[in-house]
Design a protein around this motif. Structure first.
Motif, PDB file in Angstrom:
ATOM      1  N   SER A 128      -6.519 -10.814  -0.873  1.00  0.00           N
ATOM      2  CA  SER A 128      -5.382  -9.655  -0.728  1.00  0.00           C
ATOM      3  C   SER A 128      -5.351  -9.124  -2.078  1.00  0.00           C
ATOM      4  O   SER A 128      -5.273  -9.940  -3.266  1.00  0.00           O
ATOM      5  CB  SER A 128      -4.291  -9.582  -0.081  1.00  0.00           C
ATOM      6  N   ILE A 129      -5.065  -7.938  -2.334  1.00  0.00           N
ATOM      7  CA  ILE A 129      -4.876  -7.304  -3.774  1.00  0.00           C
ATOM      8  C   ILE A 129      -3.407  -7.849  -3.987  1.00  0.00           C
ATOM      9  O   ILE A 129      -3.134  -8.116  -5.377  1.00  0.00           O
ATOM     10  CB  ILE A 129      -4.795  -5.683  -3.473  1.00  0.00           C
ATOM     11  N   ARG A 130      -2.439  -7.616  -3.170  1.00  0.00           N
ATOM     12  CA  ARG A 130      -1.278  -8.285  -3.545  1.00  0.00           C
ATOM     13  C   ARG A 130      -1.287  -9.754  -3.890  1.00  0.00           C
ATOM     14  O   ARG A 130      -0.731  -9.890  -4.981  1.00  0.00           O
ATOM     15  CB  ARG A 130      -0.084  -8.262  -2.224  1.00  0.00           C
ATOM     16  N   LYS A 131      -1.972 -10.578  -3.237  1.00  0.00           N
ATOM     17  CA  LYS A 131      -1.845 -11.851  -3.608  1.00  0.00           C
ATOM     18  C   LYS A 131      -2.643 -12.033  -5.239  1.00  0.00           C
ATOM     19  O   LYS A 131      -2.185 -12.869  -5.958  1.00  0.00           O
ATOM     20  CB  LYS A 131      -2.530 -12.785  -2.688  1.00  0.00           C
ATOM     21  N   SER A 132      -3.705 -11.286  -5.298  1.00  0.00           N
ATOM     22  CA  SER A 132      -4.585 -11.252  -6.558  1.00  0.00           C
ATOM     23  C   SER A 132      -3.699 -10.914  -7.790  1.00  0.00           C
ATOM     24  O   SER A 132      -3.499 -11.542  -8.934  1.00  0.00           O
ATOM     25  CB  SER A 132      -5.753 -10.494  -6.500  1.00  0.00           C
ATOM     26  N   LEU A 133      -2.972  -9.696  -7.615  1.00  0.00           N
ATOM     27  CA  LEU A 133      -2.001  -9.464  -8.520  1.00  0.00           C
ATOM     28  C   LEU A 133      -0.814 -10.214  -8.864  1.00  0.00           C
ATOM     29  O   LEU A 133      -0.450 -10.609 -10.054  1.00  0.00           O
ATOM     30  CB  LEU A 133      -1.469  -8.000  -8.233  1.00  0.00           C
ATOM     31  N   LEU A 134      -0.226 -10.969  -7.847  1.00  0.00           N
ATOM     32  CA  LEU A 134       0.766 -11.684  -8.111  1.00  0.00           C
ATOM     33  C   LEU A 134       0.111 -13.145  -8.812  1.00  0.00           C
ATOM     34  O   LEU A 134       0.948 -13.487  -9.824  1.00  0.00           O
ATOM     35  CB  LEU A 134       1.418 -12.379  -6.755  1.00  0.00           C
ATOM     36  N   TRP A 169       6.826  -7.778  -8.567  1.00  0.00           N
ATOM     37  CA  TRP A 169       6.798  -7.778  -7.148  1.00  0.00           C
ATOM     38  C   TRP A 169       6.992  -6.359  -6.551  1.00  0.00           C
ATOM     39  O   TRP A 169       6.445  -5.880  -5.734  1.00  0.00           O
ATOM     40  CB  TRP A 169       7.740  -8.871  -6.419  1.00  0.00           C
ATOM     41  N   LEU A 170       8.181  -5.839  -7.081  1.00  0.00           N
ATOM     42  CA  LEU A 170       8.673  -4.572  -6.235  1.00  0.00           C
ATOM     43  C   LEU A 170       7.453  -3.353  -6.633  1.00  0.00           C
ATOM     44  O   LEU A 170       7.169  -2.786  -5.564  1.00  0.00           O
ATOM     45  CB  LEU A 170      10.121  -4.072  -6.995  1.00  0.00           C
ATOM     46  N   ALA A 171       6.871  -3.369  -7.991  1.00  0.00           N
ATOM     47  CA  ALA A 171       5.919  -2.479  -8.313  1.00  0.00           C
ATOM     48  C   ALA A 171       4.700  -2.749  -7.471  1.00  0.00           C
ATOM     49  O   ALA A 171       4.201  -1.632  -7.170  1.00  0.00           O
ATOM     50  CB  ALA A 171       5.623  -2.425  -9.801  1.00  0.00           C
ATOM     51  N   ILE A 172       4.444  -3.979  -7.277  1.00  0.00           N
ATOM     52  CA  ILE A 172       3.115  -4.123  -6.494  1.00  0.00           C
ATOM     53  C   ILE A 172       3.166  -3.703  -5.158  1.00  0.00           C
ATOM     54  O   ILE A 172       2.446  -3.118  -4.614  1.00  0.00           O
ATOM     55  CB  ILE A 172       2.612  -5.735  -6.778  1.00  0.00           C
ATOM     56  N   ARG A 173       4.555  -4.026  -4.488  1.00  0.00           N
ATOM     57  CA  ARG A 173       4.788  -3.650  -3.041  1.00  0.00           C
ATOM     58  C   ARG A 173       4.710  -2.222  -2.938  1.00  0.00           C
ATOM     59  O   ARG A 173       4.028  -1.588  -1.980  1.00  0.00           O
ATOM     60  CB  ARG A 173       6.228  -4.458  -2.622  1.00  0.00           C
ATOM     61  N   LEU A 174       5.539  -1.436  -3.885  1.00  0.00           N
ATOM     62  CA  LEU A 174       5.525   0.088  -3.785  1.00  0.00           C
ATOM     63  C   LEU A 174       4.046   0.529  -3.983  1.00  0.00           C
ATOM     64  O   LEU A 174       3.776   1.553  -3.128  1.00  0.00           O
ATOM     65  CB  LEU A 174       6.387   0.596  -4.840  1.00  0.00           C
ATOM     66  N   SER A 175       3.326   0.058  -5.006  1.00  0.00           N
ATOM     67  CA  SER A 175       2.124   0.689  -5.375  1.00  0.00           C
ATOM     68  C   SER A 175       0.930   0.368  -4.067  1.00  0.00           C
ATOM     69  O   SER A 175       0.115   1.233  -3.701  1.00  0.00           O
ATOM     70  CB  SER A 175       1.388   0.096  -6.518  1.00  0.00           C
ATOM     71  N   LEU A 176       1.089  -0.814  -3.543  1.00  0.00           N
ATOM     72  CA  LEU A 176       0.215  -0.843  -2.411  1.00  0.00           C
ATOM     73  C   LEU A 176       0.550  -0.357  -0.985  1.00  0.00           C
ATOM     74  O   LEU A 176      -0.079  -0.490  -0.041  1.00  0.00           O
ATOM     75  CB  LEU A 176       0.244  -2.516  -2.043  1.00  0.00           C
ATOM     76  N   ARG A 177       1.728   0.533  -0.925  1.00  0.00           N
ATOM     77  CA  ARG A 177       2.088   1.066   0.212  1.00  0.00           C
ATOM     78  C   ARG A 177       1.120   2.135   0.492  1.00  0.00           C
ATOM     79  O   ARG A 177       0.763   2.425   1.802  1.00  0.00           O
ATOM     80  CB  ARG A 177       3.555   1.692   0.083  1.00  0.00           C
ATOM     81  N   SER A 178       0.307   2.519  -0.519  1.00  0.00           N
ATOM     82  CA  SER A 178      -0.782   3.773  -0.138  1.00  0.00           C
ATOM     83  C   SER A 178      -1.992   3.116   0.589  1.00  0.00           C
ATOM     84  O   SER A 178      -2.588   3.657   1.388  1.00  0.00           O
ATOM     85  CB  SER A 178      -1.301   4.346  -1.309  1.00  0.00           C
ATOM     86  N   VAL A 179      -2.160   1.549   0.382  1.00  0.00           N
ATOM     87  CA  VAL A 179      -3.388   0.852   1.083  1.00  0.00           C
ATOM     88  C   VAL A 179      -2.741   0.893   2.603  1.00  0.00           C
ATOM     89  O   VAL A 179      -3.442   0.808   3.420  1.00  0.00           O
ATOM     90  CB  VAL A 179      -3.478  -0.499   0.521  1.00  0.00           C
TER      91      VAL A 179
END
Length: 449
Positions: free
Chosen positions: A9-15, A182-192
């Motif tokens: 997942s993109i979230r996991k890769s970014l983290l 973590w918050l920035a990734i979560r908010l940014s990936l809401r569009s996904v």
């Protein structure tokens, strides 16, 4: 990247990438802070020692020959100085305070100038770590050696305390930074997530297109998906139109033939048989025309077209269908040139125009391909009978034909017009230099269907 899984997942890769990077950068900043703090503290101490040595030298030079020993033996410098010091004037030595005497007097033996760092001299009562500045000079033919020193252990303790507090603050900032990442990734990936919901709605039939309100990175993807959906809808509508036209054109001759065959009161004379054969030939030509049009379609949609290669294939096919006529290609484009047009649509345009030119030409048809930078131009000319000027405006309308004796239903040019208009282009008819018909298609390069 070889160390990341492309299917994760993109979230996991970014983290996985950002969190270790943030920790490493914060640790590096803390280490650099310690090094800079050490350097700044040492520089500050060295400047203070040099200033006090310069002050002491100034006082000695201003005193008279007999006053030098009095100054050295008195308590003047003990009251003024902030550091431990030692003086050697000739053979006389004076130092203050007494705790520093065992450590500073050995430094007076050498008449050299510069900094001296002593660490752990080995005596329990001595200062563990100190920095001294020594300067040798000559006053009234006597050698004078000045040493000023400062205990570094107290300073190092203050540095360590400051560095420790810096580590605590850095740890707090690191935690806040990790939370912010973590918050920035979560908010940014809401569009996904919204895109995923849009795809589910599309799959269930709740919507027929994807929402275009998405980040800029997803705009090309959404645009291509919507374009693909538009293309599928248009092809479905085109197939329905073609089936409706074919059904309508075949239904009448089939009904007429059926009526004649079911009428048992009439005999089939040679004239009637010829009419039936002509009707069947019309049906055969109509079916052949539709089959030929289907062969002109490209194998796959959504790909960039290669106009030169596709034109050569179509010209070869039409040469086989019309062996008594010549088809030529004139272009300055390289075979690797790609146009931002779907392969199917370009095949429809080229196939219908060349098929129409092959039917009407006497001997030859010429295809011109050009790219002006802002427009893609396709021109087809034939040496056929052409058309009257007042008839040119009606060409390209669905069902319009100028000659009922030529096989076809007037749909080819209409299909070309529909595709051209979907790309924001234009279809223009004119009279060629050979007297035949010239058809020019202009498609802006910045437009998409």
């Amino acid at each position: 990247m070889p160390w990341t899984n492309p299917r994760s997942s993109i979230r996991k890769s970014l983290l996985t990438l950002l969190l270790p990077a943030a920790i490493a950068l914060m640790v590096a900043a803390w280490i650099v802070h310690g090094l800079l703090l050490e350097r700044m503290a040492r520089g500050f101490v060295e400047n203070r020692l040099q200033d006090e040595v310069a002050f002491l030298e100034h006082q000695l030079r201003q005193s008279g020959p007999e006053e030098i020993r009095g100054i050295a033996e008195g308590d003047y410098f003990e009251e003024v100085f902030h550091h431990a010091f030692a003086l050697r004037i000739g053979n006389q030595i004076h130092s203050s305070p007494e705790l520093w005497t065992p450590m500073l007097e050995p430094l007076l033996a050498e008449a050299r100038s510069g900094f001296v760092r002593k660490t752990n001299p080995g005596t329990e009562t001595a200062i563990a770590d100190f920095l001294a500045f020594r300067k040798a000079l000559t006053l009234d033919d006597e050698t004078v050696v000045i040493v000023v020193a400062e205990d570094l252990s107290t300073l190092q303790h203050s540095q360590q305390e400051l560095h420790l507090w810096t580590a605590v603050v850095s740890g707090i900032l690191l935690v806040l930074l990790l939370l912010a990442i973590w918050l920035a990734i979560r908010l940014s990936l809401r569009s996904v997530g919204r895109l995923q919901q849009g795809l589910k709605s599309l799959q269930t039939g709740a919507s027929n297109r994807l929402d275009m309100e998405a980040p800029a990175e997803f705009q090309p993807l959404i645009s291509q998906l919507n374009q693909l959906l538009d293309t599928l809808d248009q092809r479905l509508a085109r197939s329905r139109d073609a089936l409706a036209n074919l059904s309508h054109s075949v239904k009448t001759p089939v009904a007429a033939i059926r009526q004649v065959l079911e009428d048992d009161t009439r005999t089939l004379d040679p004239g009637m048989r010829q009419q039936l054969a002509q009707r069947l030939s019309d049906i055969d030509r109509q079916l052949e025309s539709e089959m030929r049009r289907s062969r002109f379609a490209g194998p796959q949609a959504g790909m960039a077209a290669q106009p030169v290669n596709q034109s050569r294939d179509l010209l070869w096919m039409l040469g086989r269908l019309h062996p008594d006529k010549n088809f030529e290609l004139e272009t300055k484009l390289s075979p690797d040139t790609r146009w931002p047009i779907e392969e199917h649509d370009l095949n429809e345009i080229l196939g219908n125009l060349l098929d129409n030119a092959g039917k009407w030409s006497r001997r030859s048809s010429v295809l011109f391909l050009s790219d002006t930078g802002d427009q893609l131009i396709v021109t087809v000319e034939d040496d056929g009978p052409g058309a009257d000027t007042d008839e040119l405006s009606t060409l390209g309308n669905r069902g319009v034909r100028l000659d009922e004796q030529t096989p076809g239903h007037g749909l080819g040019l209409a299909i070309v017009r529909e595709i051209t208009e979907r790309y924001g282009g234009s279809l223009v008819f004119g009279i060629a230099a050979t007297g035949g018909l010239t058809v020019k298609v202009r498609i802006p390069t910045g437009n998409r269907p």
